[in-house]
Design an enzyme around this catalytic site. Structure first.
Site, PDB file in Angstrom:
ATOM      1  N   GLU A  14      61.200  49.891  65.825  1.00 46.31           N
ATOM      2  CA  GLU A  14      60.378  50.960  65.258  1.00 46.31           C
ATOM      3  C   GLU A  14      58.891  50.628  65.349  1.00 46.31           C
ATOM      4  O   GLU A  14      58.489  49.471  65.236  1.00 46.31           O
ATOM      5  CB  GLU A  14      60.773  51.217  63.797  1.00 46.31           C
ATOM      6  CG  GLU A  14      62.172  51.796  63.666  1.00 46.31           C
ATOM      7  CD  GLU A  14      62.558  52.168  62.245  1.00 46.31           C
ATOM      8  OE1 GLU A  14      63.260  53.192  62.085  1.00 46.31           O
ATOM      9  OE2 GLU A  14      62.174  51.460  61.289  1.00 46.31           O
ATOM     10  N   CYS A  21      55.479  49.778  54.426  1.00 41.97           N
ATOM     11  CA  CYS A  21      55.591  48.324  54.524  1.00 41.97           C
ATOM     12  C   CYS A  21      56.924  47.842  53.964  1.00 41.97           C
ATOM     13  O   CYS A  21      57.308  48.188  52.848  1.00 41.97           O
ATOM     14  CB  CYS A  21      54.438  47.686  53.759  1.00 41.97           C
ATOM     15  SG  CYS A  21      54.468  45.891  53.779  1.00 41.97           S
TER      16      CYS A  21
END
Length: 399
Positions: free
Chosen positions: A120, A372
């Site tokens: 990703e 994150c």
């Protein structure tokens, strides 16, 4: 609606995953000239032809040699037979309500008919800047307990070309090439952070070569001050990273004592905090103008007390540093909760009053699992989901 899912299949030449042709993206200039020499170009043409191809790849974004019209038609055909310059395959693309974009990319497998592993990449737009979060590995070996990627076993390292390929693909999607109708001075990707899937220092040579390509002044031309490499603390490689890569450094610290950090970042058992901070003090080029960023995820009841904040300040004494406080981004099955916002602000106040810049990172892309600590290959998520459904069904009593 939380997010817009623009899942689509886009088959490219890279999809086959089994091309015997070497890929030119990600080769440093010397390696590109070596490849062209082995291909048969005479020595007196190497520098010029390499420059023309470099310009086509990194200034124009070409994915077809036929568009490199500064080369003869005959040479273009021969190059196309010998080398690959196609893009990685986009499996899905998602766009968050906050503008964050995430691409799930399929890498070549090297085996005909066999789909490759997935990784990703995330683009985060902000006022006056845009940051691309780039992956260096499929999966990770570090098993950090607060990180979704850490629950996925390492599949393999990315090549330098696959690392650079994420940036090229993002520029395609954002229309950032000269032919995309955008002013070349108006850059959408202004910063690169090696904070995607994987530990960059466990894929050192490929990350180094990729960032050399990215920072080349005659290509993608991103200053090393706008490139940040984040590590969980591979102490023996930190000095080498400063010498051979020379970009900005970020440390995934997340705790102020070894007992807590051993739980959060198991690598700490091998390289404890004292050794890690000593390596930071000796990082080549560190100064008040080139501070090290210390990342600190805020976990409720784990590492967020005011005593922790004071200890953090003491730990970082005499290190040119800034502290990036990261509200924990939840993921399915995670054992932690995010600290209360009031507690995060109190923590930040202690750090600020000690003279450290301590911005609290605004969570971006949470609704598409792009924030994150939330990245994980979609096929691995799907397998886990199917396994969970199967276990749940098996546990149901039979009527």
């Amino acid at each position: 609606m939380a997010s817009i899912d623009i899942a689509h299949e886009r088959k490219t030449a890279a999809t086959a995953g089994a091309s015997a042709r070497p890929h030119l993206a990600g080769l440093t200039r010397p390696l590109l000239m070596d490849a062209l020499k082995a291909f048969g170009l005479p020595d007196n043409q190497l520098r010029m032809r390499a420059g023309q191809i470099w310009n086509g790849l990194y200034n124009r974004g070409f994915t077809d040699f036929e568009r490199m019209t500064t080369l003869s038609k005959e040479l273009r055909g021969k190059l196309a037979d010998a080398f690959d310059i196609s893009r990685l395959e986009i499996v899905t693309e998602q766009k968050s309500v906050d503008g964050t974009r995430k691409w799930l990319l399929r890498l070549p497998s090297g085996i005909p008919g066999v789909p490759g592993p997935e990784v990703e990449t995330v683009y985060i737009p902000e006022e006056g800047r845009g940051t691309l979060c780039v992956s260096s590995q499929v999966g990770c070996t570090l098993t950090c307990t607060f990180c979704h990627t850490g629950t996925q076993k390492l599949v393999r390292n990315l090549t330098a070309g696959e690392i650079v390929g994420q940036i090229l693909l993002a520029r395609d999607a954002l229309g950032e090439w000269p032919d995309g109708g955008r002013n070349s001075e108006d850059r959408l990707i202004t910063n690169i952070v090696m904070m995607g899937m994987g530990e960059p220092l466990y894929n050192f040579e490929n990350v180094r070569d990729a960032l050399e390509v990215v920072s080349d002044g005659e290509g993608l031309s991103l200053s090393k001050r706008r490139i940040t490499l984040s590590t969980s603390g591979v102490v023996p490689m930190i000095e080498r990273a400063g010498e051979e890569i020379g970009c900005m450094l970020a440390i995934s610290l997340h705790a102020v004592d070894d007992e807590t950090r051993n739980r959060l970042v198991p690598l700490n058992k091998k390289y404890p905090i004292a050794e890690l901070l000593e390596a930071c003090r000796n990082y080549p080029g560190v100064s008040n103008a080139r501070r090290i960023t210390f990342e600190y995820v805020m976990l409720k009841g784990v590492n967020d007390s005011l005593e922790d904040a004071k200890a953090l300040v003491r730990l970082l004494k005499h290190i040119p540093a800034k502290i990036n406080l990261i509200p924990f981004n939840p993921w399915p099955g995670s054992p932690y909760e995010c600290s209360d916002w009031e507690q995060i602000e109190k923590f930040a106040d202690v750090v600020n009053r000690a003279g450290y810049a301590s911005p609290v990172r605004t969570p971006r892309g949470r609704d598409i699992m792009a924030a994150c600590g939330q990245l994980k290959s979609e096929t691995v998520k799907a397998r886990a989901s199917e396994r969970f459904k199967g276990e749940k069904a098996a546990a149901q009593p039979i009527a």
